[in-house]
Design a protein around this motif. Structure first.
Motif, PDB file in Angstrom:
ATOM      1  N   VAL A 175       3.181 -38.186  22.142  1.00 20.00           N
ATOM      2  CA  VAL A 175       1.860 -37.895  22.712  1.00 20.00           C
ATOM      3  C   VAL A 175       1.444 -39.059  23.597  1.00 20.00           C
ATOM      4  O   VAL A 175       0.776 -39.995  23.161  1.00 20.00           O
ATOM      5  CB  VAL A 175       0.817 -37.644  21.608  1.00 20.00           C
ATOM      6  CG1 VAL A 175      -0.536 -37.299  22.235  1.00 20.00           C
ATOM      7  CG2 VAL A 175       1.259 -36.517  20.701  1.00 20.00           C
ATOM      8  N   ASP A 217       0.592 -38.168  27.045  1.00 16.74           N
ATOM      9  CA  ASP A 217      -0.275 -37.493  28.027  1.00 16.74           C
ATOM     10  C   ASP A 217      -1.011 -36.374  27.296  1.00 16.74           C
ATOM     11  O   ASP A 217      -0.417 -35.326  26.999  1.00 16.74           O
ATOM     12  CB  ASP A 217       0.566 -36.929  29.173  1.00 16.74           C
ATOM     13  CG  ASP A 217      -0.290 -36.255  30.241  1.00 16.74           C
ATOM     14  OD1 ASP A 217      -1.520 -36.147  30.053  1.00 16.74           O
ATOM     15  OD2 ASP A 217       0.286 -35.813  31.257  1.00 16.74           O
ATOM     16  N   PRO A 218      -2.296 -36.537  26.986  1.00 15.34           N
ATOM     17  CA  PRO A 218      -3.028 -35.520  26.226  1.00 15.34           C
ATOM     18  C   PRO A 218      -3.104 -34.168  26.917  1.00 15.34           C
ATOM     19  O   PRO A 218      -3.311 -33.143  26.250  1.00 15.34           O
ATOM     20  CB  PRO A 218      -4.419 -36.139  26.051  1.00 15.34           C
ATOM     21  CG  PRO A 218      -4.522 -37.186  27.109  1.00 15.34           C
ATOM     22  CD  PRO A 218      -3.140 -37.693  27.317  1.00 15.34           C
ATOM     23  N   ASP A 219      -2.929 -34.126  28.240  1.00 16.79           N
ATOM     24  CA  ASP A 219      -2.972 -32.850  28.951  1.00 16.79           C
ATOM     25  C   ASP A 219      -1.787 -31.960  28.607  1.00 16.79           C
ATOM     26  O   ASP A 219      -1.818 -30.755  28.865  1.00 16.79           O
ATOM     27  CB  ASP A 219      -3.007 -33.084  30.461  1.00 16.79           C
ATOM     28  CG  ASP A 219      -4.358 -33.597  30.935  1.00 16.79           C
ATOM     29  OD1 ASP A 219      -5.358 -33.342  30.238  1.00 16.79           O
ATOM     30  OD2 ASP A 219      -4.416 -34.255  31.992  1.00 16.79           O
ATOM     31  N   TRP A 236      -3.742 -29.749  20.089  1.00 16.37           N
ATOM     32  CA  TRP A 236      -3.896 -30.152  18.702  1.00 16.37           C
ATOM     33  C   TRP A 236      -4.608 -29.013  17.978  1.00 16.37           C
ATOM     34  O   TRP A 236      -5.781 -28.739  18.227  1.00 16.37           O
ATOM     35  CB  TRP A 236      -4.703 -31.449  18.619  1.00 16.37           C
ATOM     36  CG  TRP A 236      -5.092 -31.843  17.219  1.00 16.37           C
ATOM     37  CD1 TRP A 236      -4.477 -31.479  16.054  1.00 16.37           C
ATOM     38  CD2 TRP A 236      -6.190 -32.676  16.854  1.00 16.37           C
ATOM     39  NE1 TRP A 236      -5.115 -32.035  14.978  1.00 16.37           N
ATOM     40  CE2 TRP A 236      -6.173 -32.777  15.440  1.00 16.37           C
ATOM     41  CE3 TRP A 236      -7.171 -33.343  17.568  1.00 16.37           C
ATOM     42  CZ2 TRP A 236      -7.115 -33.515  14.739  1.00 16.37           C
ATOM     43  CZ3 TRP A 236      -8.101 -34.091  16.870  1.00 16.37           C
ATOM     44  CH2 TRP A 236      -8.068 -34.170  15.470  1.00 16.37           C
ATOM     45  N   LEU A 287       0.625 -30.341  16.304  1.00 18.11           N
ATOM     46  CA  LEU A 287       0.670 -30.800  17.681  1.00 18.11           C
ATOM     47  C   LEU A 287       1.712 -29.967  18.417  1.00 18.11           C
ATOM     48  O   LEU A 287       2.894 -29.966  18.054  1.00 18.11           O
ATOM     49  CB  LEU A 287       1.036 -32.277  17.761  1.00 18.11           C
ATOM     50  CG  LEU A 287       0.027 -33.254  17.177  1.00 18.11           C
ATOM     51  CD1 LEU A 287       0.576 -34.672  17.198  1.00 18.11           C
ATOM     52  CD2 LEU A 287      -1.301 -33.197  17.931  1.00 18.11           C
ATOM     53  N   SER A 292      -9.002 -31.448  21.714  1.00 17.22           N
ATOM     54  CA  SER A 292      -8.367 -32.290  22.719  1.00 17.22           C
ATOM     55  C   SER A 292      -8.147 -33.697  22.162  1.00 17.22           C
ATOM     56  O   SER A 292      -8.916 -34.179  21.328  1.00 17.22           O
ATOM     57  CB  SER A 292      -9.247 -32.368  23.969  1.00 17.22           C
ATOM     58  OG  SER A 292      -8.741 -33.328  24.877  1.00 17.22           O
ATOM     59  N   LEU A 293      -7.102 -34.356  22.631  1.00 16.58           N
ATOM     60  CA  LEU A 293      -6.846 -35.743  22.252  1.00 16.58           C
ATOM     61  C   LEU A 293      -7.184 -36.704  23.392  1.00 16.58           C
ATOM     62  O   LEU A 293      -6.790 -37.870  23.349  1.00 16.58           O
ATOM     63  CB  LEU A 293      -5.367 -35.911  21.856  1.00 16.58           C
ATOM     64  CG  LEU A 293      -4.979 -35.318  20.495  1.00 16.58           C
ATOM     65  CD1 LEU A 293      -3.476 -35.402  20.301  1.00 16.58           C
ATOM     66  CD2 LEU A 293      -5.707 -36.027  19.366  1.00 16.58           C
ATOM     67  N   LYS A 294      -7.926 -36.227  24.372  1.00 15.14           N
ATOM     68  CA  LYS A 294      -8.320 -37.105  25.467  1.00 15.14           C
ATOM     69  C   LYS A 294      -9.193 -38.243  24.942  1.00 15.14           C
ATOM     70  O   LYS A 294     -10.086 -38.026  24.126  1.00 15.14           O
ATOM     71  CB  LYS A 294      -9.074 -36.320  26.538  1.00 15.14           C
ATOM     72  CG  LYS A 294      -8.179 -35.391  27.350  1.00 15.14           C
ATOM     73  CD  LYS A 294      -8.933 -34.739  28.488  1.00 15.14           C
ATOM     74  CE  LYS A 294      -8.009 -33.867  29.321  1.00 15.14           C
ATOM     75  NZ  LYS A 294      -8.724 -33.223  30.442  1.00 15.14           N
ATOM     76  N   PRO A 335      -2.897 -41.983  19.088  1.00 15.92           N
ATOM     77  CA  PRO A 335      -3.025 -40.693  18.392  1.00 15.92           C
ATOM     78  C   PRO A 335      -2.361 -40.676  17.023  1.00 15.92           C
ATOM     79  O   PRO A 335      -2.818 -39.980  16.120  1.00 15.92           O
ATOM     80  CB  PRO A 335      -2.360 -39.704  19.353  1.00 15.92           C
ATOM     81  CG  PRO A 335      -1.453 -40.544  20.200  1.00 15.92           C
ATOM     82  CD  PRO A 335      -2.149 -41.855  20.353  1.00 15.92           C
TER      83      PRO A 335
END
Length: 312
Positions: free
Chosen positions: A88, A90-92, A96, A153, A181-183, A188
């Motif tokens: 992980v 790049d969160p895009d 999740w 994920l 989102s993980l932004k 993470p």
């Protein structure tokens, strides 16, 4: 053996050997003043092991739940964090998803069988939508009442597709689902595993996971956030599973000078030094552990690059 936390850090010199582990944006550097001791046991079967010191074959002592085997739990959580951080970056490209049951489902064997069927339906759905298949990392967690749920994920090769929650719940078919989102999360692995095991308070705060509802205790002179749900895991239960295509962390032996070339301008985000003592209270080893995070550099420099401004 006893372990004590040292207030002053023991840093390696440029020519000293270190172990460097790269997990995506996270770089971990471990320095041991003395070589680690040789492994003194060899596993023979699920029930028996060989004690190399005496040549005796002995039986393992089995535990009733994972909380009684803290060393094994700590190793499992460490591997899970490494996998998450390695994959992980790049969160895009990540969804999740939390998968829950509508009833109080307590059967761990059914949990992963239901997940297997969900994966089949998900792959069929992605194929119909002309979307690429994804890799996955799935971690199981029991709720306080004993019911299981899964933190999942979904790792896509490019930007993750939008899947409506109603569609995700239909694919799961067992209860509610939630996609987040993980932004903004630059560690993470730590963020997503903070509730599963005991953590130092400083680590939990860094991960953004400390809440007042947690029980805070003092252990070995430091504040600890307790992982109260460990007792709900059966002994030998796998906390997580992942698909074959997920990346593994890269571990290399090098000098401290070479490690600094790998680290470059990534900021130090965590450090600890411990002393390993024998039964007589004598120090037999000192270990320094450091963690650097490349994502912090990107976050700090991004606004300046976007506005065209740079520091003098």
């Amino acid at each position: 053996m006893n372990i004590n936390r040292k207030e002053e850090h023991e840093r390696p010199r440029p020519r000293d050997g270190v172990t460097v582990k790269e997990c995506g944006n996270l770089i971990e550097v471990r320095y041991s003043v003395n070589a680690p001791p040789e492994t003194v046991i060899q596993k023979l079967t699920a029930e028996l092991y060989l004690d190399k010191r005496t040549g005796e074959v002995k039986a393992f002592r089995h535990t009733e739940n994972r909380a009684e085997d803290k060393s094994s739990v700590a190793q499992s959580l460490c591997r899970l964090r490494d996998l998450i951080n390695t994959n992980v970056t790049d969160p895009d490209r990540v969804l999740w998803v939390t998968l829950t049951y509508r009833e109080n489902m307590r059967d761990p064997s059914r949990l992963y069988e239901d997940f297997r069927r969900y994966r089949q339906r998900l792959n069929y759905y992605l194929d119909k939508q002309r979307q690429p298949k994804c890799e996955y990392i799935a971690a199981a967690e029991p709720q306080g009442r004993g019911a299981w749920h899964l933190h999942l994920l979904l790792l896509f090769p490019d930007k993750a597709p939008f899947i409506p929650n109603t569609e995700m719940a239909r694919l799961w078919g067992q209860g509610f689902t939630k996609t987040k989102s993980l932004k903004g999360v630059d560690n993470p692995g730590l963020y997503l595993t903070a509730y599963l095991g005991d953590m130092e308070l400083t680590e939990a705060v860094t991960a953004g996971q400390f809440q007042a509802a947690h029980i805070q205790e003092k252990a070995a002179g430091k504040a600890v956030v307790k992982g109260a749900r460990l007792r709900l895991y059966p002994s030998g239960f796998n906390l997580y599973r992942c698909s074959r295509g997920v990346k593994r962390p890269q571990v290399k032996q090098m000098t401290e000078g070479e490690a600094r070339q790998v680290i470059r301008d990534a900021p130090l985000v965590y450090e600890k030094t411990i002393a390993v003592l024998n039964s007589e209270g004598e120090t037999v080893n000192i270990i320094n552990y450091r963690q650097y995070n490349r994502a912090r550099v990107e976050e700090e420099t991004a606004p300046a690059v976007a506005s065209g401004k740079t520091e003098a």
